[in-house]
Design a protein around this motif. Sequence first.
Motif, short mmCIF file in Angstrom:
data_model
loop_
_atom_site.label_atom_id
_atom_site.label_comp_id
_atom_site.label_asym_id
_atom_site.label_seq_id
_atom_site.Cartn_x
_atom_site.Cartn_y
_atom_site.Cartn_z
N LEU A 67 0.83 -1.19 0.00
CA LEU A 67 0.00 0.00 0.00
C LEU A 67 0.87 1.25 0.00
CD1 LEU A 67 -2.59 -1.05 2.73
CD2 LEU A 67 -2.96 -1.01 0.27
N ALA A 68 0.39 2.33 -0.58
CA ALA A 68 1.12 3.59 -0.61
C ALA A 68 1.27 4.15 0.81
CB ALA A 68 0.40 4.61 -1.49
N TYR A 69 0.30 3.87 1.65
CA TYR A 69 0.36 4.27 3.06
C TYR A 69 -0.43 3.24 3.86
CZ TYR A 69 -4.16 6.23 1.68
OH TYR A 69 -5.42 6.39 1.16
N GLU A 70 -0.15 3.18 5.14
CA GLU A 70 -0.79 2.20 6.00
C GLU A 70 -2.29 2.50 6.14
OE1 GLU A 70 -0.14 1.42 10.52
OE2 GLU A 70 1.59 0.62 9.42
N ILE A 71 -3.11 1.46 5.97
CA ILE A 71 -4.55 1.57 6.14
C ILE A 71 -4.97 0.50 7.14
CG2 ILE A 71 -6.81 1.45 5.02
CD1 ILE A 71 -5.38 2.06 2.36
N ALA A 72 -5.60 0.90 8.23
CA ALA A 72 -6.10 -0.03 9.24
C ALA A 72 -4.99 -1.00 9.68
CB ALA A 72 -7.33 -0.77 8.74
N ASP A 73 -3.82 -0.47 9.95
CA ASP A 73 -2.66 -1.26 10.38
C ASP A 73 -2.21 -2.29 9.35
OD1 ASP A 73 -2.51 0.11 12.81
OD2 ASP A 73 -3.97 -1.24 13.73
N ARG A 74 -2.52 -2.06 8.08
CA ARG A 74 -2.10 -2.97 7.01
C ARG A 74 -1.11 -2.26 6.11
NH1 ARG A 74 -4.47 -5.82 10.05
NH2 ARG A 74 -6.42 -6.93 9.70
N LYS A 99 -18.87 -0.52 1.69
CA LYS A 99 -18.78 -0.04 3.08
C LYS A 99 -19.19 -1.10 4.10
CE LYS A 99 -19.46 4.89 2.26
NZ LYS A 99 -20.37 6.03 2.39
N ILE A 100 -20.15 -1.94 3.77
CA ILE A 100 -20.64 -2.91 4.74
C ILE A 100 -20.00 -4.29 4.58
CG2 ILE A 100 -22.84 -1.72 5.04
CD1 ILE A 100 -24.14 -3.86 3.26
N THR A 101 -19.07 -4.45 3.65
CA THR A 101 -18.43 -5.74 3.41
C THR A 101 -17.12 -5.83 4.19
OG1 THR A 101 -19.37 -5.84 1.18
CG2 THR A 101 -17.52 -7.30 1.66
N ASP A 102 -17.06 -6.81 5.09
CA ASP A 102 -15.82 -7.06 5.83
C ASP A 102 -14.76 -7.54 4.85
OD1 ASP A 102 -16.94 -6.41 8.28
OD2 ASP A 102 -17.54 -8.47 8.71
N GLY A 103 -13.54 -7.05 5.01
CA GLY A 103 -12.44 -7.46 4.13
C GLY A 103 -12.09 -6.43 3.08
N ILE A 104 -12.96 -5.46 2.84
CA ILE A 104 -12.65 -4.37 1.90
C ILE A 104 -12.01 -3.25 2.72
CG2 ILE A 104 -13.57 -2.65 0.29
CD1 ILE A 104 -13.78 -5.49 -0.80
N ILE A 105 -10.75 -2.91 2.40
CA ILE A 105 -10.10 -1.86 3.19
C ILE A 105 -10.09 -0.51 2.47
CG2 ILE A 105 -8.73 -3.41 4.62
CD1 ILE A 105 -6.34 -2.96 2.83
N LYS A 106 -10.30 -0.51 1.18
CA LYS A 106 -10.34 0.76 0.42
C LYS A 106 -10.98 0.48 -0.93
CE LYS A 106 -8.58 4.97 0.92
NZ LYS A 106 -9.03 5.85 1.97
N TYR A 107 -11.66 1.50 -1.48
CA TYR A 107 -12.25 1.38 -2.81
C TYR A 107 -12.35 2.77 -3.42
CZ TYR A 107 -16.35 3.15 -0.46
OH TYR A 107 -17.19 3.93 0.25
N MET A 108 -12.47 2.82 -4.72
CA MET A 108 -12.69 4.07 -5.42
C MET A 108 -13.44 3.77 -6.72
SD MET A 108 -10.09 7.19 -6.38
CE MET A 108 -9.07 6.28 -7.50
N ILE A 109 -14.50 4.54 -6.96
CA ILE A 109 -15.29 4.40 -8.18
C ILE A 109 -15.20 5.73 -8.93
CG2 ILE A 109 -17.57 3.92 -9.13
CD1 ILE A 109 -18.21 2.66 -6.35
N VAL A 110 -14.79 5.67 -10.20
CA VAL A 110 -14.60 6.88 -10.99
C VAL A 110 -15.42 6.77 -12.28
CG1 VAL A 110 -12.90 8.29 -12.21
CG2 VAL A 110 -12.25 7.14 -10.11
N LYS A 111 -16.16 7.81 -12.60
CA LYS A 111 -16.88 7.86 -13.87
C LYS A 111 -15.88 8.23 -14.95
CE LYS A 111 -20.76 10.07 -16.16
NZ LYS A 111 -21.80 11.11 -16.04
#
Length: 112
Positions: A67-74, A99-111
């Motif tokens: 990861l580019a930076y630490e997210i949730a201690d990962r 947002k409600i799915t365990d195991g997803i630490i980051k997401y991005m949706i772009v048009k």
Amino acid sequence: ILALHNDAGPFSPEGGESYMMNKYECIFIIDPEIGEEGIQALVEKFKNLLETSAQLESIDEWGKRKLAYEIADRNEGYYVLTDFSANSDFPRELERIFKITDGIIKYMIVKK
């Protein structure tokens, strides 16, 4: 006065509504600590969701990367990139599911 007008607007020529399909790109990062089976289950879940609720154009599993930076201690995450077409309401629903799915630490949706 009869005027010919070619702008179909939001309706199809048959009289039914047709929704404008927009192109989107989505990347999501899965927590690698859930294990290989958990990762594949989440990839399959979102692939099925995109195939049933949108038009999935491509799915590209980049695999585990730093990861580019630490997210949730990962420090690492399992990256998945997708391209799809959908109506304008779907990305909001997809975001809600991320947002409600365990195991997803980051997401991005772009048009596109």
